[in-house]
Scaffold this motif. Structure first.
Motif, PDB file in Angstrom:
ATOM      1  N   LYS A   1     -11.935  -1.444   3.225  1.00 60.09           N
ATOM      2  CA  LYS A   1     -12.623  -2.436   2.399  1.00 60.09           C
ATOM      3  C   LYS A   1     -13.130  -1.811   1.108  1.00 60.09           C
ATOM      4  O   LYS A   1     -13.029  -2.411   0.023  1.00 60.09           O
ATOM      5  CB  LYS A   1     -13.769  -3.056   3.192  1.00 60.09           C
ATOM      6  N   THR A   2     -13.679  -0.596   1.219  1.00 60.02           N
ATOM      7  CA  THR A   2     -14.205   0.097   0.037  1.00 60.02           C
ATOM      8  C   THR A   2     -13.082   0.453  -0.931  1.00 60.02           C
ATOM      9  O   THR A   2     -13.261   0.403  -2.156  1.00 60.02           O
ATOM     10  CB  THR A   2     -14.952   1.380   0.461  1.00 60.02           C
ATOM     11  N   ASN A   3     -11.902   0.780  -0.421  1.00 58.40           N
ATOM     12  CA  ASN A   3     -10.789   1.208  -1.263  1.00 58.40           C
ATOM     13  C   ASN A   3      -9.774   0.092  -1.512  1.00 58.40           C
ATOM     14  O   ASN A   3      -8.658   0.370  -1.962  1.00 58.40           O
ATOM     15  CB  ASN A   3     -10.080   2.400  -0.607  1.00 58.40           C
ATOM     16  N   ASN A   4     -10.158  -1.161  -1.215  1.00 61.08           N
ATOM     17  CA  ASN A   4      -9.308  -2.328  -1.483  1.00 61.08           C
ATOM     18  C   ASN A   4      -7.935  -2.218  -0.818  1.00 61.08           C
ATOM     19  O   ASN A   4      -6.898  -2.550  -1.420  1.00 61.08           O
ATOM     20  CB  ASN A   4      -9.129  -2.521  -2.999  1.00 61.08           C
ATOM     21  N   ILE A   5      -7.930  -1.742   0.427  1.00 61.95           N
ATOM     22  CA  ILE A   5      -6.697  -1.673   1.207  1.00 61.95           C
ATOM     23  C   ILE A   5      -6.574  -2.964   2.014  1.00 61.95           C
ATOM     24  O   ILE A   5      -7.500  -3.358   2.730  1.00 61.95           O
ATOM     25  CB  ILE A   5      -6.697  -0.460   2.149  1.00 61.95           C
ATOM     26  N   GLU A   6      -5.449  -3.602   1.888  1.00 61.50           N
ATOM     27  CA  GLU A   6      -5.247  -4.888   2.566  1.00 61.50           C
ATOM     28  C   GLU A   6      -4.758  -4.664   4.011  1.00 61.50           C
ATOM     29  O   GLU A   6      -3.795  -3.937   4.242  1.00 61.50           O
ATOM     30  CB  GLU A   6      -4.218  -5.739   1.809  1.00 61.50           C
TER      31      GLU A   6
ATOM     32  N   GLU B   1       0.835  -1.208   0.000  1.00 62.86           N
ATOM     33  CA  GLU B   1       0.000   0.000   0.000  1.00 62.86           C
ATOM     34  C   GLU B   1       0.868   1.256   0.000  1.00 62.86           C
ATOM     35  O   GLU B   1       1.997   1.263   0.480  1.00 62.86           O
ATOM     36  CB  GLU B   1      -0.926   0.001   1.219  1.00 62.86           C
TER      37      GLU B   1
END
Length: 299
Positions: free
Chosen positions: A274-279, A206
């Motif tokens: 979760k909305t921005n696909n952050i792991e 990220e």
């Protein structure tokens, strides 16, 4: 008519017996004779003194001092000190009007001093500590404090102990000496604004700048987070499995409930990531096997 005279004479004799009963000498203090009526006078006077001192203290704190100060703790401290002074002066007046020779109490005061030195030293220590707290105000009504293992809001400061209410609505009675002799953390000594740092970890892939922007969005969307001082995101370290950040926020609404604010922010952070696909990583360990193992042939 004769019967009425006899009845009045009998009543007079009864009244004389009652008067004698109340005025008969029980014991002496110096040159002062203590009778039953003296004891009754002292008891009634002390009860009335305590009643009127409480009423006077509440009147001064809730009515008079409100015109000069808007700080409840200051009004409470001044009214409590006035009550102590009123009690001390009132006791001296009561003893003198009861006809008790105060000079004869010097021996009793000396004996009481010895008793205080041995058996009542804790009570005396707490009382003096209470006076120091009222004057210096290291803690005040409504302050969020931490002393030992106790965390809560100061509800009442009395002569011997202070009442602290925890987040579970449990009242804890803390001796005043604890606030003088122990280390006390006062979260709201100057004001109710406090800062909290909440750790957040993300995967190595990220972008740190993007993470900072998302965390600041979460802070801005929470009504319990103050705009000034502004929230900030600190890049803490390169962890074993994640890039570690601190979301630093200021609040006055959650001074006594930091875990509630932490929960709200973490819920929002999870949804935002979760909305921005952050792991959000979890601890991982890789096992590397070296060559050179012998193989066994199965028949």
């Amino acid at each position: 008519m004769d019967e009425l005279k006899i009845l009045l004479n009998d009543l007079w004799e009864v009244l004389k017996d009652i008067a004698y009963f109340f005025t008969v000498k029980l014991f002496s203090i110096g040159n002062s004779e203590i009778t039953l009526i003296t004891i009754v006078y002292l008891l009634i006077s002390v009860i009335l003194l305590n009643f009127f001192s409480n009423r006077l203290s509440k009147f001064i704190g809730n009515t008079v001092l409100k015109k000069y100060t808007t700080i409840p703790s200051t009004a409470q401290s001044v009214s409590t000190i006035i009550r102590y002074v009123f009690l001390i002066v009132g006791m001296m007046v009561i003893v003198q009007t009861a006809g008790i020779d105060l000079s004869a109490l010097s021996i009793l005061a000396g004996a009481l001093g010895v008793g205080i030195g041995f058996g009542l030293q804790n009570i005396t220590n707490n009382f003096i500590s209470g006076i120091i707290i009222l004057f210096e105000q290291p803690i005040k009504l409504g302050d969020r404090i931490e002393v030992g293992d106790i965390k809560g809001d100061v509800l009442k400061i009395s002569a011997r102990a202070t009442t602290v209410v925890t987040n579970d609505n449990i009242s804890v009675i803390v001796p005043n000496s604890e606030f003088i002799s122990s280390t006390v953390i006062n979260w709201s000594h100057n004001d109710r604004n406090v800062s909290f740092r909440f750790p957040v970890g993300v995967a190595y892939k990220e972008d740190p700048k993007r993470i900072k922007a998302l965390l600041l969005e979460v802070a801005a969307e929470n009504p319990g987070v103050l705009d000034s001082p502004a929230p900030d995101v600190l890049f803490d370290e390169f962890g074993d499995s994640s890039l570690n950040f601190f979301l630093r926020v200021w609040t006055s609404d959650f001074t006594s409930r930091p875990n509630i604010l932490k929960s709200q922010l973490y819920y929002s952070i999870f949804e935002k990531f979760k909305t921005n696909n952050i792991e959000i990583p979890f601890p991982q360990q890789d096992l590397h096997l070296k060559s050179g193992f012998t193989q066994t042939n199965k028949s």
